[in-house]
Design an enzyme around this catalytic site. Structure first.
Site, short mmCIF file in Angstrom:
data_model
loop_
_atom_site.label_atom_id
_atom_site.label_comp_id
_atom_site.label_asym_id
_atom_site.label_seq_id
_atom_site.Cartn_x
_atom_site.Cartn_y
_atom_site.Cartn_z
N HIS A 490 -18.20 18.97 2.57
CA HIS A 490 -17.75 19.86 1.49
C HIS A 490 -16.41 19.43 0.89
CE1 HIS A 490 -18.38 23.20 -1.00
NE2 HIS A 490 -18.82 24.09 -0.11
N ASP A 494 -20.17 19.45 -3.63
CA ASP A 494 -20.35 20.90 -3.77
C ASP A 494 -21.84 21.23 -3.82
OD1 ASP A 494 -21.28 20.89 -6.66
OD2 ASP A 494 -19.31 19.97 -6.89
#
Length: 520
Positions: A490, A494
């Site tokens: 992350h 995304d």
């Protein structure tokens, strides 16, 4: 006493640096004192002996003689040390050399020799395993094994002595005449004769560049090294080229079968391996402590690092009806008995097509030295997790975007065969850019994989199963469905990017005609 003068050749061999050795004492006697006043007492050579990129040599004067040193120059030795004076009968230490970048130690798997054995140059001595690959250590000398210092299963540090050898034979020094002019003429004769021998060698082997260890490997498989296309620098044939050629020709299967028999002796006993039953003692439920080594120890390190990465997962189902038909069609038209078509090569190729449009999933993350960077990788080196009896290993298929589905199938088969006998090279398991974990071959619908750092994405593929679906009129019909779970870093990716990437990959799988349409 004969000393040696050396000139480092501008090319380096994989087994060490290449040195040109000649007699120094006779040359020194014929030269004026000024010619050797800058002599190095440690190396035993003249600092007047100059080196240039054009491989020419100066002999204490302004005159220069072009050596044109060929790769088969007589009087060469291979060493990682500078000008070592060895005598016949002298005992030398054979250390564990550096087997790869960042490797500090290896596990000794087995010995090919015993104390008292006569050894030839480049003969395999032992087999060791690092965190990345299994490597054979070969001898740099011809001689006799004096003492073996480590037992199989021990951890050996890089640079630590593996065994001691009694040197049995050395290369004879080249005689040098009494003055500079004659010295230059002798060097000229050496070069001329060497060029002739080099031409003869090129005639017999097609001008192939390779190390003696690689030639020895090709000889073991009965392969003419001149038939192999080299992928190394300047067309040099490397070990991986020989193994790939042998696999393509079907030669390697017999060798791998014999290796598999021997490797079966060393199995890691995990799970129920600690429970034994004896008629005299009854049941024994004693504990057993197992030292994790090799690939299993590498997994400990990589997963400990992966646990620090902020993950998120994206799950999707893909209709594989068209993929099932395509695989069946491939198998029907298959005329090569050594090729077995599966779903995985098509998934790998379609994944590469999707990566071309979403390059951030084919990247690496680096936050060292207080600077955060993301490197978009040019090559699609797609790793495939393989569960072997030696542990989990992730070799990768290089440059998938430039390979056909058939080429991917053959390369995948080669990697699977080598992994089964613990013979993957460091090149096979390094340089990956994204990983596929095909858990469906064992069982389960999907898993939650952890990223293999410094990669930023990993994909777990579940089993293809028939499930009931409803059409618009409410009628039930069967569909071959595959579940996938994408694990992503992350810090780089995304959810929206991963979802769009997955939709692109899904489209290529569900409609293979689009894959063919966009394939280069």
């Amino acid at each position: 006493m004969i000393c040696r003068r050396i000139l480092k050749h501008h090319k380096a061999w994989s087994s060490g640096r290449r040195w040109w050795s000649c007699s120094y004492a006779a040359a020194r006697a014929s030269l004026p004192p000024a010619a050797y006043r800058n002599e190095s007492p440690f190396l035993g050579f003249l600092t007047q002996l100059r080196y240039s990129p054009h491989s020419s040599m100066g002999f204490g004067s302004n005159k220069r003689t072009d050596l044109n040193i060929a790769h088969e120059l007589r009087g060469c030795c291979f060493s990682t040390q500078a000008s070592m004076e060895l005598q016949v009968g002298e005992i030398v230490d054979v250390p564990l050399a550096q087997t790869g970048e960042g490797i500090a130690e290896c596990e000794l798997l087995k010995w090919y020799v015993q104390e008292g054995d006569e050894i030839d140059e480049f003969q395999p001595l032992c087999e060791v395993q690092s965190d990345k690959a299994t490597i054979e250590i070969t001898s740099r000398y011809k001689g006799k094994v004096s003492q073996i210092l480590h037992d199989p299963g021990e951890i050996v540090k890089v640079g630590e002595t593996l065994l001691k050898m009694v040197v049995g034979e050395l290369l004879a020094p080249i005689e040098i005449v009494g003055n500079v002019e004659n010295l230059q003429s002798v060097v000229s004769e050496i070069c001329n004769s060497n060029n002739q021998s080099s031409e003869l060698k090129k005639t017999s082997i097609g001008g192939v560049l390779s190390t003696p260890a690689v030639r020895n490997l090709a000889k073991q498989y009965g392969i003419d090294i001149g038939d192999i296309h080299g992928s190394g620098m300047d067309g040099r044939v490397i070990r991986e080229d020989v193994l790939k050629y042998a696999a393509d020709k079907g030669i390697i299967k017999e060798a791998l079968a014999s290796l598999s028999d021997s490797s079966g002796e060393k199995l890691l006993r995990v799970g129920g391996g600690g429970t034994h039953m004896s008629a005299a003692q009854g049941w024994d439920y004693g504990d057993e402590t197992i030292i994790l080594r090799g690939f299993q120890r590498a997994m400990v390190k990589s997963m400990t690092l992966a646990a620090k990465i902020p993950h998120f997962h994206y799950v999707e189902e893909i209709n594989c009806d068209a993929l099932v038909k395509l695989k069946s069609s491939f198998q029907k038209e298959n005329s090569d008995p050594d090729v077995k078509h599966t779903f995985l090569p098509v998934l790998i190729k379609s994944l590469s097509m999707a990566l071309s449009r979403y390059p951030f999933l084919n990247s690496s993350f680096n936050d060292e030295l207080h600077r955060v960077t993301v490197t978009l990788k040019g090559s699609h080196n797609i790793g495939v997790a393989m569960a072997t009896q030696h542990g989990l290993v992730v070799p990768n298929i290089k440059k998938v975007q430039s390979l056909s589905i058939l080429e991917i199938t053959k390369e995948l088969s080669r990697l699977q065969q080598l992994a089964s006998v613990n013979k993957l090279s460091s090149d096979d398991v390094s340089g990956g850019t994204i990983t596929l974990s095909n858990i469906g071959t064992i069982g389960g619908k999907f898993g939650s994989p952890l990223v293999n750092s410094p990669e930023v994405a990993i994909i777990a593929i579940g089993r293809i199963q028939k499930t009931p679906h409803f059409d618009d009129d409410g009628n039930v019909y069967p569909v071959s469905v595959m579940s996938i779970n994408i694990g992503a870093d992350h810090r780089v990716l995304d959810g929206a990017t991963v979802a769009r990437f997955c939709n692109e990959w899904k489209l290529f799988i569900e409609k293979p005609e689009l894959l063919i349409l966009h394939m280069r």
